[in-house]
Each structure stands twice: as C-alpha cells, then as structure tokens.
Design an enzyme around this catalytic site. Structure first.
Site, PDB file in Angstrom:
ATOM      1  N   HIS A 217       3.172   1.452   3.858  1.00 52.51           N
ATOM      2  CA  HIS A 217       3.400   2.390   3.267  1.00 52.51           C
ATOM      3  C   HIS A 217       4.703   2.714   3.351  1.00 52.51           C
ATOM      4  CE1 HIS A 217       3.894   5.928   1.060  1.00 52.51           C
ATOM      5  NE2 HIS A 217       4.471   6.806   1.939  1.00 52.51           N
TER       6      HIS A 217
ATOM      7  N   ASP B 294      -2.708   8.713   2.843  1.00 52.11           N
ATOM      8  CA  ASP B 294      -1.494   8.489   4.150  1.00 52.11           C
ATOM      9  C   ASP B 294      -1.283   8.963   5.111  1.00 52.11           C
ATOM     10  OD1 ASP B 294      -0.313   6.268   1.971  1.00 52.11           O
ATOM     11  OD2 ASP B 294       0.918   7.648   1.298  1.00 52.11           O
TER      12      ASP B 294
END
Ligand code: GAR
Length: 201
Positions: A110, A146
C-alpha cells in the site's frame, strides 16, 4: 525449492515486474507461478506473459455477484497452489471465501505509512493532509481495508512541489525495493504472527 507466488494486479504492474526480475535469481527463493488481474488489458498481465508466466483476467463486472467473483478468484488462484499470494496494486478487496483459503499467506502493498491514509487514494490523501513524510507498507491482509498486521514499512519524503503523480512515483521506487526484499525474506523463511506483530525468523 522456490516458494510459489501468485501475484494479483490491476494496473501497470511495476511492482510485479520487480518481483519477476528478482525471481530470475535462484537464490531469491521464489517463483511467480501465475498472475491474476481484475480487469482486461492490465499492463501487469502483459508483463506476466512476456515473462512466460500464465496470467488470467477476472473482471468483477463479468461475475453475477461479488460472492461469485470472489469464489472464482479463489479457484483461479488455488489452481496454482501458491505458498504466498501477493496483492501488488490489486485494487479490489478480496472477500470471505478468498480470505478463508489464503488468510495468513496473503500480503498487500500500500502506498502510505498505514494506519495513515488507507484506501484507494493514498498519495492524494497524504498530500492533502500536508504530511512531510509518507511511504509504503507491506501487510498481511485481513478482512478490513488496509488494516492487517504490518510486515514492513519504508518512509519517503514529500517535496514542496509534489503533485499526486510525482509523489506516487517516488513512493513506488521505495515500495518496489521493500516488496522485493520482504517477499524474498518471507519466501525463504516464512513469518510468524503474534497478535499484530509479524516476525520473520
Ligand atoms: C502501488 O503503489 C500500490 O501500492 C498501489 O497501486 C500501485 C500499483 O503500481 N496500490 C494501492 O493503492 C492499493 N490501495 P504498479 O501497478 O505499478 O505496481
């Protein structure tokens, strides 16, 4: 024996390319055995085919439901018997079926220092907030967005004149290096999970 990697992509696939390049060294300890994309024509699929790696395209729109898509993705990935699944710029959330099969051996990269700036627009959000340092995070995927346990992070400075594209490009240079280093370490040594703490022996 090399660890078997299946890599999931949505876009250009520069992170995938870094893994493909690393895997040409037998000492790296991993092989990309398949690439999957959630769209037709992703650059990452071309990169896979150029490297002689089988690739499949599974658009969500072609499935009758999100659950069916998730089940199909699970089967397509499972067919390649991966030791580790790497989401490298894969812009879809895997669902329950996928996580039930690959949870604990599914990592995602990410473009921010989580838990700051989760979601689809991390470089834009970091710029809008005005942070001076951002970066990239490799984490073990869980059911959240996430939110999974962190494997590795790398910090990247924000320049005064950055726009989201220049910032994202700087992040991606550091991100690729981190991804290659830590996927290799996991391939060679595995990892343990104690609560949120990830340790690579
Ligand atoms: C990478 O920066 C990755 O972290 C990001 O997409 C980029 C893909 O680049 N992923 C996300 O934003 C997921 N939320 P690439 O296709 O060149 O590897």
């Amino acid at each position: 024996m090399s660890a078997r990697l299946v890599v999931l992509v949505s876009g250009a696939g520069s992170n995938l390319q870094a893994l493909l390049d690393a895997c040409t060294d037998p000492a790296y300890g991993a092989a990309v055995v398949a690439v999957g994309a959630d769209r037709v024509g992703a650059g990452g699929v071309e990169r896979a085919r150029s490297a002689g790696v089988p690739a499949f395209e599974l658009p969500l729109e072609a499935a009758s439901s999100r659950a069916d898509w998730d089940a199909a993705l699970t089967e397509r990935v499972a067919a390649h018997a991966p030791d580790l699944v790497v989401s490298a710029g894969f812009l879809k959330l895997a669902g329950e079926t996928f996580l039930a099969r690959f949870g604990g051996r599914f990592v995602n990269t990410h473009p921010a220092l989580l838990p700051s700036f989760p979601g689809m627009h991390a470089p834009r959000d970091a710029l809008a907030y005005g942070v001076k340092v951002t970066g990239a995070t490799l984490f073990v995927v869980d059911a959240g967005v996430d939110t999974g346990p962190i494997v590795a992070q790398v910090a990247v400075p924000v320049a005064d004149d950055d726009d989201k594209a220049t910032l994202h490009e700087r992040i991606k240079v550091a991100e690729r290096e981190m991804l290659v280093e830590y996927v290799g370490r996991i391939a060679r040594s595995g990892f343990t999970l104690d609560g949120r703490k990830v340790t690579i022996p």
